[in-house]
Write a protein that holds these residues in place. Structure first.
Motif, PDB file in Angstrom:
ATOM      1  N   SER A  31     -83.627 -52.116-103.943  1.00  0.00           N
ATOM      2  CA  SER A  31     -82.494 -51.950-103.045  1.00  0.00           C
ATOM      3  C   SER A  31     -82.068 -53.300-102.488  1.00  0.00           C
ATOM      4  O   SER A  31     -82.783 -54.295-102.578  1.00  0.00           O
ATOM      5  CB  SER A  31     -82.854 -50.999-101.905  1.00  0.00           C
ATOM      6  N   ILE A  32     -80.880 -53.328-101.895  1.00  0.00           N
ATOM      7  CA  ILE A  32     -80.350 -54.526-101.266  1.00  0.00           C
ATOM      8  C   ILE A  32     -79.766 -54.166 -99.918  1.00  0.00           C
ATOM      9  O   ILE A  32     -79.451 -53.002 -99.654  1.00  0.00           O
ATOM     10  CB  ILE A  32     -79.262 -55.206-102.135  1.00  0.00           C
ATOM     11  N   LYS A  33     -79.622 -55.157 -99.075  1.00  0.00           N
ATOM     12  CA  LYS A  33     -78.975 -54.981 -97.781  1.00  0.00           C
ATOM     13  C   LYS A  33     -77.629 -55.682 -97.826  1.00  0.00           C
ATOM     14  O   LYS A  33     -77.547 -56.879 -98.093  1.00  0.00           O
ATOM     15  CB  LYS A  33     -79.829 -55.543 -96.659  1.00  0.00           C
ATOM     16  N   ILE A  34     -76.573 -54.908 -97.592  1.00  0.00           N
ATOM     17  CA  ILE A  34     -75.214 -55.446 -97.635  1.00  0.00           C
ATOM     18  C   ILE A  34     -74.768 -55.752 -96.225  1.00  0.00           C
ATOM     19  O   ILE A  34     -74.794 -54.887 -95.345  1.00  0.00           O
ATOM     20  CB  ILE A  34     -74.249 -54.438 -98.285  1.00  0.00           C
ATOM     21  N   LYS A  35     -74.357 -56.993 -95.992  1.00  0.00           N
ATOM     22  CA  LYS A  35     -73.829 -57.404 -94.705  1.00  0.00           C
ATOM     23  C   LYS A  35     -72.674 -58.357 -94.967  1.00  0.00           C
ATOM     24  O   LYS A  35     -72.874 -59.490 -95.402  1.00  0.00           O
ATOM     25  CB  LYS A  35     -74.906 -58.079 -93.866  1.00  0.00           C
ATOM     26  N   THR A  36     -71.462 -57.875 -94.732  1.00  0.00           N
ATOM     27  CA  THR A  36     -70.285 -58.658 -95.108  1.00  0.00           C
ATOM     28  C   THR A  36     -69.108 -58.291 -94.215  1.00  0.00           C
ATOM     29  O   THR A  36     -69.217 -57.419 -93.341  1.00  0.00           O
ATOM     30  CB  THR A  36     -69.939 -58.427 -96.593  1.00  0.00           C
ATOM     31  N   THR A  37     -67.997 -58.956 -94.459  1.00  0.00           N
ATOM     32  CA  THR A  37     -66.775 -58.742 -93.673  1.00  0.00           C
ATOM     33  C   THR A  37     -65.602 -58.528 -94.604  1.00  0.00           C
ATOM     34  O   THR A  37     -65.450 -59.254 -95.606  1.00  0.00           O
ATOM     35  CB  THR A  37     -66.494 -59.951 -92.757  1.00  0.00           C
ATOM     36  N   LEU A  38     -64.760 -57.568 -94.292  1.00  0.00           N
ATOM     37  CA  LEU A  38     -63.549 -57.297 -95.059  1.00  0.00           C
ATOM     38  C   LEU A  38     -62.387 -58.079 -94.470  1.00  0.00           C
ATOM     39  O   LEU A  38     -62.150 -58.034 -93.255  1.00  0.00           O
ATOM     40  CB  LEU A  38     -63.224 -55.803 -95.045  1.00  0.00           C
ATOM     41  N   VAL A  39     -61.661 -58.775 -95.350  1.00  0.00           N
ATOM     42  CA  VAL A  39     -60.494 -59.543 -94.903  1.00  0.00           C
ATOM     43  C   VAL A  39     -59.362 -59.350 -95.899  1.00  0.00           C
ATOM     44  O   VAL A  39     -59.573 -58.920 -97.044  1.00  0.00           O
ATOM     45  CB  VAL A  39     -60.826 -61.048 -94.780  1.00  0.00           C
ATOM     46  N   ASN A  65     -63.975 -56.294 -86.154  1.00  0.00           N
ATOM     47  CA  ASN A  65     -63.976 -57.611 -86.789  1.00  0.00           C
ATOM     48  C   ASN A  65     -63.985 -57.536 -88.305  1.00  0.00           C
ATOM     49  O   ASN A  65     -64.096 -58.567 -88.971  1.00  0.00           O
ATOM     50  CB  ASN A  65     -65.191 -58.415 -86.308  1.00  0.00           C
ATOM     51  N   GLY A  66     -63.922 -56.309 -88.847  1.00  0.00           N
ATOM     52  CA  GLY A  66     -63.941 -56.125 -90.293  1.00  0.00           C
ATOM     53  C   GLY A  66     -65.323 -56.112 -90.907  1.00  0.00           C
ATOM     54  O   GLY A  66     -65.463 -56.012 -92.125  1.00  0.00           O
ATOM     55  N   SER A  67     -66.373 -56.210 -90.088  1.00  0.00           N
ATOM     56  CA  SER A  67     -67.733 -56.318 -90.607  1.00  0.00           C
ATOM     57  C   SER A  67     -68.381 -54.937 -90.772  1.00  0.00           C
ATOM     58  O   SER A  67     -68.033 -53.977 -90.077  1.00  0.00           O
ATOM     59  CB  SER A  67     -68.597 -57.169 -89.671  1.00  0.00           C
ATOM     60  N   PHE A  68     -69.359 -54.866 -91.682  1.00  0.00           N
ATOM     61  CA  PHE A  68     -70.164 -53.661 -91.844  1.00  0.00           C
ATOM     62  C   PHE A  68     -71.496 -54.028 -92.474  1.00  0.00           C
ATOM     63  O   PHE A  68     -71.648 -55.083 -93.102  1.00  0.00           O
ATOM     64  CB  PHE A  68     -69.442 -52.608 -92.694  1.00  0.00           C
ATOM     65  N   THR A  69     -72.471 -53.114 -92.298  1.00  0.00           N
ATOM     66  CA  THR A  69     -73.816 -53.305 -92.849  1.00  0.00           C
ATOM     67  C   THR A  69     -74.260 -52.012 -93.506  1.00  0.00           C
ATOM     68  O   THR A  69     -74.069 -50.925 -92.951  1.00  0.00           O
ATOM     69  CB  THR A  69     -74.813 -53.695 -91.743  1.00  0.00           C
ATOM     70  N   VAL A  96     -72.320 -59.966-106.993  1.00  0.00           N
ATOM     71  CA  VAL A  96     -72.993 -60.429-105.782  1.00  0.00           C
ATOM     72  C   VAL A  96     -71.994 -60.382-104.635  1.00  0.00           C
ATOM     73  O   VAL A  96     -70.888 -60.925-104.726  1.00  0.00           O
ATOM     74  CB  VAL A  96     -73.531 -61.864-105.957  1.00  0.00           C
ATOM     75  N   ILE A  97     -72.378 -59.729-103.564  1.00  0.00           N
ATOM     76  CA  ILE A  97     -71.492 -59.603-102.410  1.00  0.00           C
ATOM     77  C   ILE A  97     -71.715 -60.771-101.470  1.00  0.00           C
ATOM     78  O   ILE A  97     -72.836 -61.008-100.988  1.00  0.00           O
ATOM     79  CB  ILE A  97     -71.729 -58.270-101.693  1.00  0.00           C
ATOM     80  N   GLY A  98     -70.654 -61.498-101.218  1.00  0.00           N
ATOM     81  CA  GLY A  98     -70.747 -62.659-100.351  1.00  0.00           C
ATOM     82  C   GLY A  98     -70.499 -62.313 -98.895  1.00  0.00           C
ATOM     83  O   GLY A  98     -70.562 -61.151 -98.485  1.00  0.00           O
ATOM     84  N   GLU A  99     -70.199 -63.341 -98.113  1.00  0.00           N
ATOM     85  CA  GLU A  99     -69.969 -63.136 -96.691  1.00  0.00           C
ATOM     86  C   GLU A  99     -68.661 -62.406 -96.415  1.00  0.00           C
ATOM     87  O   GLU A  99     -68.490 -61.806 -95.362  1.00  0.00           O
ATOM     88  CB  GLU A  99     -69.960 -64.484 -95.970  1.00  0.00           C
ATOM     89  N   LYS A 100     -67.726 -62.494 -97.385  1.00  0.00           N
ATOM     90  CA  LYS A 100     -66.438 -61.840 -97.201  1.00  0.00           C
ATOM     91  C   LYS A 100     -66.029 -61.125 -98.477  1.00  0.00           C
ATOM     92  O   LYS A 100     -66.336 -61.565 -99.583  1.00  0.00           O
ATOM     93  CB  LYS A 100     -65.352 -62.859 -96.819  1.00  0.00           C
TER      94      LYS A 100
END
Length: 1016
Positions: A31-39, A65-69, A96-100
């Motif tokens: 599994s992975i942990k997703i922590k990013t922001t939508l812009v 702020n567009g963020s989710f986890t 790969v999911i980046g910061e945004k």
């Protein structure tokens, strides 16, 4: 009943055990942990976007702020959608999911999330829609525990008025109206499930994708000649690409009685009955010793002084509600599947005798797969099996007896050791001697306990086949689809009925001993016999060809040609329903902000004579997304659309069969000759036919506005509509004939009704961190007016039907009750029946000194002028609260059932205590009691009319849900639900919406349940 409780509680315990086990043991998968922001493209955050893992079980929203986890399995798929942006799909094991995450801007209300399903295999989006369509998801309807599915529609759709009914266990189907009353009668909406007319009361909310209501001509015209009253279109769930859902739920609770009619005990009844006899000039029937005997009664089996509380003796306060559902669905890019199983059951309120129950099983399955790269096939099947059983008496008969058998009429069982009665047995069971009376030769107790039983079995089979063909490689933009629907409905009923012996108990005046008179001989049905059966078949086919092409960049032209055919066969009906609809629809979109629709529909029906079986309908619509214009930008509106439509559509659903033919019927034989020994058949004339009968037409205009404002937090839609229904057909008109013509009446197009109003919805959604709030409302306000009808122009204008609403209540204006003889003497003569002190007084509207039928006028209306639905949905972390309130205003009721009218030899309700009597109760507000028929008092008047407006807390759900992709059970939800929790109204005793509930049949249930849902 105990078996059902054990099974449900066992299942509930297992599911809860699995849930808690799931907290302790997760899956050992990568599994992975997703922590990013939508812009967006300009690096602006995108709040309130919906983020869903591929199976749809785990979801979240981006914050302000567009963020989710999220925690997710590496082999899953991330789906991101937000209104005004193109949806994005991310395969977690490949990207790969980046910061945004950047979402590309798109037109508002123009994606799959805003898709509108239309008849004829047609689809559009909310943005391109020029007509009026309201929509609710099946998920919203799941929170209401009710065995009749469409009771959950009340208060949820703009433009829809749903009125509850009472008709026994599982038969309380609501009457559903779209945009009020368009005709004088037969105004209810048409139900379509997956493209074909089908009953919706057997559905479960868990198998529903969405419910739409088609309200204006541009939408209704696509189905054809049966749609003018409005369409409730149901789309069931299908398997989705790149998902796999395994979901189960169990729910258990109780249906509880709401408002019930209450009645006097034996002593109070006997006292007031004596008073009624004295009012009529008769001597009292009951002595003071009798009344004292009733006051000291030992109960329902007291030999000489029975005192029976029928409600408490024969009826329970509550009954069980049971529900279970299972879903297994999913699919890949090339094939999708879905299996949906459901069980729902109810128990009856009858306390003694045969168990009363209703149990239904729904089985639905569908499969869609690619035959080739451009040809897709799908098949869907649905089977519904339902069994119902009750005793000798139906629910209406039970409640009819409960509300008519007097409390002192006779003992239920004769418990006299000196009287055994005629030997009677039912199998090994000995039937004791039962009480009865000369006025009531039946016994509710005997019929319920020893009267036998009835059983019904229902079966619905529904099958859909379809093909979708992408012809883009042959001609760019060309596609075709076809669908075949076949339904079968059957029911079979059996009964075994017995008639136990009853005896009249009388007290010998000299000896004080009991004497017995046998009322009937015993009869018993030795074998189970068929009570009835029915068989209905439906066939539907839909074929559509669509061509779509772009013109000069952003402009889009769409052409649709479709044909629909419908056949319905019923063994109880002599003629089959056959109709068709061939539609040619043109849609032009200019820069995705101006939309134009033009539709021609050639409707056909076998209800008219050959040469007149077709009707050409047309509709035109236009919409303008004005918020796209430069001059409109820079205000609070994120989106604003103006729209309008007009159309003329034919209607045949309320047209009777064979009106175009002159009809005759067999009238038996006539005897003649010597001693009438010879006979010959004879024919009776019924009606003239009218081969020139025209189609009923609905001329409809709609203008509306849709919008999104305040950073997409406020969504609204408002529509004004005007409908003129003309050429309405009357089978046997009377206003154009005289008595000399007799029954020779010709069907004619004589009716015309104008209906207008507004409907709309408002929804405000806002997230405050972990707290999410959604408050909404919808409404419909309407009123119609009869323009032409089968009536004469009355010399008294107050009696004219023309110009009044079709639901107008005509009646007398009451002055109250005559309190003194002086009031009687000084009042105009009332020619309505015998009257005097204590009877109802009426106004002389035409001042001719006589109260007669000419003194009536419109005193109220029976259909609500407005209907509101008010909803609340609040979530904090895993906790959720949803509530729905329903308001109906501008409606009146006439109190005319047995609870309100106390007279004759009938039972007395508690209202009889408030009767007027010049000595015993001079301040009473109810009419004076009588053992006769009070014709004067019983006419329709304002005396019996009451404001029936109400607020009902229709539905509440309190829940706790937790979800995580890395667990074995990915989503768990625990909930408590309630429906019909309370009602506020000027009507305080019975239900204002269904005043006969609890009087002539079952009451409206207040249902409270608890349950758990697990998704894997």
């Amino acid at each position: 009943m105990k078996k059902y409780k054990i099974n449900f509680l066992s299942t509930l315990f297992v599911l809860i055990a699995i849930s808690f086990q799931n907290f302790l043991y997760g899956q050992e998968k990568e599994s992975i942990k997703i922590k990013t922001t939508l812009v967006d493209e300009n690096d602006n955050p995108i709040p309130n976007a919906l983020i869903v893992l591929g199976d749809g079980l785990v979801e979240t929203n981006s914050n302000s702020n567009g963020s989710f986890t999220l925690d997710a399995l590496l082999n899953n798929i991330l789906l991101i959608s937000a209104n005004g942006y193109k949806s994005k799909v991310i395969q977690l094991n490949k990207e790969v999911i980046g910061e945004k995450i950047v979402l590309e801007s798109a037109s508002l209300f123009d994606d799959r999330e805003n898709e509108i399903i239309l008849p004829g295999n047609l689809k559009t989006t909310q943005r391109a829609l020029t007509g009026a369509v309201s929509k609710v998801s099946g998920e919203e309807l799941e929170s209401q525990p009710d065995i009749v599915f469409h009771n959950a529609l009340q208060g949820r759709l703009a433009g829809v008025t749903a009125r509850m009914t009472t008709n026994g266990l599982g038969n309380n189907h609501p009457a559903i109206y779209v945009r009020g009353l368009g005709r004088e009668s037969a105004n209810t909406a048409l139900f379509i499930v997956d493209g074909l007319e089908r009953p919706i009361d057997f559905l479960n909310a868990e198998e529903i994708e969405s419910v739409e209501v088609l309200k204006d001509a541009s939408a209704k015209i696509l189905y054809g000649s049966r749609a003018a009253n409005g369409v409730i279109l149901v789309t069931t769930k299908k398997g989705r690409k790149n998902t796999q859902v395994i979901k189960g739920s169990v729910e258990y609770g109780a249906n509880m009685n709401t408002r019930m009619a209450t009645y006097l005990n034996s002593a109070d009844y006997a006292t007031l009955y004596n008073e009624a006899r004295e009012n009529d000039g008769f001597s009292p029937l009951y002595s003071a010793a009798d009344i004292e005997g009733y006051r000291n009664s030992t109960g329902e089996n007291d030999l000489f002084y029975p005192n029976i509380d029928h409600n408490s003796y024969f009826l329970k306060e509550s009954t069980a509600f049971r529900k279970m559902n299972f879903e297994y669905s999913g699919g890949t890019d090339k094939s999708q599947y879905g299996v949906y199983l459901g069980y729902i059951g109810n128990g009856g309120l009858e306390k003694i005798g045969e168990d009363v129950s209703q149990d239904r099983i729904n089985i639905r399955g569908n499969l869609a797969f690619d035959l080739t790269n451009n040809l897709k096939a799908y098949i869907q099947g649905n089977g519904i099996i339902e069994s119902r059983q009750w005793g000798k008496l139906g629910q209406d008969q039970v409640f009819g007896r409960v509300n008519s058998e007097r409390p002192n009429e006779f003992p239920l069982v004769i418990q006299d050791p000196n009287f055994i009665g005629e030997a009677a047995s039912l199998g090994e069971e000995i039937i004791p001697p039962l009480g009865g009376s000369f006025q009531n030769r039946t016994s509710l107790y005997g019929d319920m306990l020893y009267g036998g039983n009835q059983k019904y079995i229902f079966f619905h089979g529904q099958t859909d086949f379809g093909l979708d063909w992408d012809l883009n490689k042959t001609i760019k933009g060309l596609s075709a689809s076809t669908k075949l629907n076949f339904d079968s409905y059957d029911y079979y009923a059996t009964e075994q009925k017995n008639n136990p012996i009853r005896y009249v108990v009388e007290k010998d005046e000299d000896t004080g001993e009991a004497t017995y008179t046998k009322l009937n001989n015993r009869s018993i049905t030795a074998q189970v016999k068929e009570m009835g059966s029915a068989s209905t078949r439906s066939l539907g086919s839909t074929t559509n060809v669509e061509y779509q092409t772009s013109i000069e960049g952003d402009d889009m032209l769409t052409l649709d040609l479709s044909h629909f055919y419908y056949l319905n066969q019923d063994n109880s009906r002599r003629q089959h329903i056959k109709n068709g609809n061939t539609v040619f629809k043109i849609n032009y979109a200019y820069k995705n902000k101006l939309f134009f629709d033009l539709t021609h529909a050639l409707m056909t029906s076998n209800k008219f004579a050959k040469g007149n079986r077709s009707f050409l309908s047309q509709a035109v619509g236009a919409a303008w997304v004005i918020s796209e214009e430069d001059f409109f930008k820079g205000n609070a509106f994120d989106y604003l659309k103006l729209k309008s439509s007009y159309g003329v559509i034919g209607y045949d659903a309320s047209t009777s069969f064979y009106l175009f033919e002159t009809r005759y019927s067999s009238a038996g034989n006539v005897n003649f000759g010597e001693r009438n020994t010879s006979s010959a058949g004879r024919i009776s004339f019924n009606n003239f036919g009218n081969p020139d009968l025209a189609w009923e037409r609905s001329n409809e205009f709609n203008v509306g506005v849709e919008g999104l404002a305040f950073n997409k937090s406020l969504q609204f839609e408002f529509n004004y509509f005007h409908e003129l229904r003309d050429d309405v057909i009357y089978d046997n008109p009377t206003s154009n004939t005289t008595g000399t013509i007799g029954i020779a009446k010709e069907p004619l197009n004589m009716g015309k009704v104008a209906n207008q109003g507004i409907d709309g919805s408002v929804n405000w959604r806002k997230n405050f961190g972990d707290f999410k709030l959604n408050v909404g409302g919808n409404f419909i306000i309407s009123k119609n007016k009869i323009k032409q009808s089968d009536v004469i122009d009355n010399i008294d204008s107050n009696l004219n039907v023309i110009g009044t609403p079709s639901d107008a209540i005509f009646g007398y204006v009451a002055n109250g009750i005559f309190k003194t003889q002086e009031e009687v003497d000084n009042a105009p003569f009332q020619a309505l029946g015998q009257y005097g002190v204590g009877n109802v007084s009426y106004k002389d509207l035409n001042d001719d000194g006589v109260i007669d039928e000419r003194d009536r006028k419109v005193i109220g209306n029976s259909f609500p002028r407005s209907n509101f639905g008010i909803s609340l949905d609040a979530k904090y972390k895993g906790f959720g609260l949803s509530a729905l309130g329903v308001v109906q205003t501008g409606v009146d009721m006439i109190k005319n059932n047995a609870y309100y009218r106390n007279s004759g030899e009938g039972k007395y309700s508690t209202l009889a205590s408030d009767r007027f009597h010049p000595v015993n109760n001079p301040n009473g507000t109810e009419p004076i009691l009588t053992t006769l028929t009070p014709i004067n008092d019983n006419v329709t008047s304002t005396f019996w009319m009451e404001n029936a407006s109400f607020f009902r807390l229709k539905n509440v759900e309190l829940s706790y849900a937790v979800s995580k992709d890395t667990w074995l059970v990915k989503k768990m939800k625990f909930y408590v639900r309630g429906t019909n929790l309370f009602v506020l109204s000027d009507v305080k005793d019975l239900d204002p919406e269904v005043p006969n509930s609890g009087v002539s049949n079952y009451p409206l249930f207040r249902t409270v349940t608890g349950g758990v849902s697990l998704s894997f």
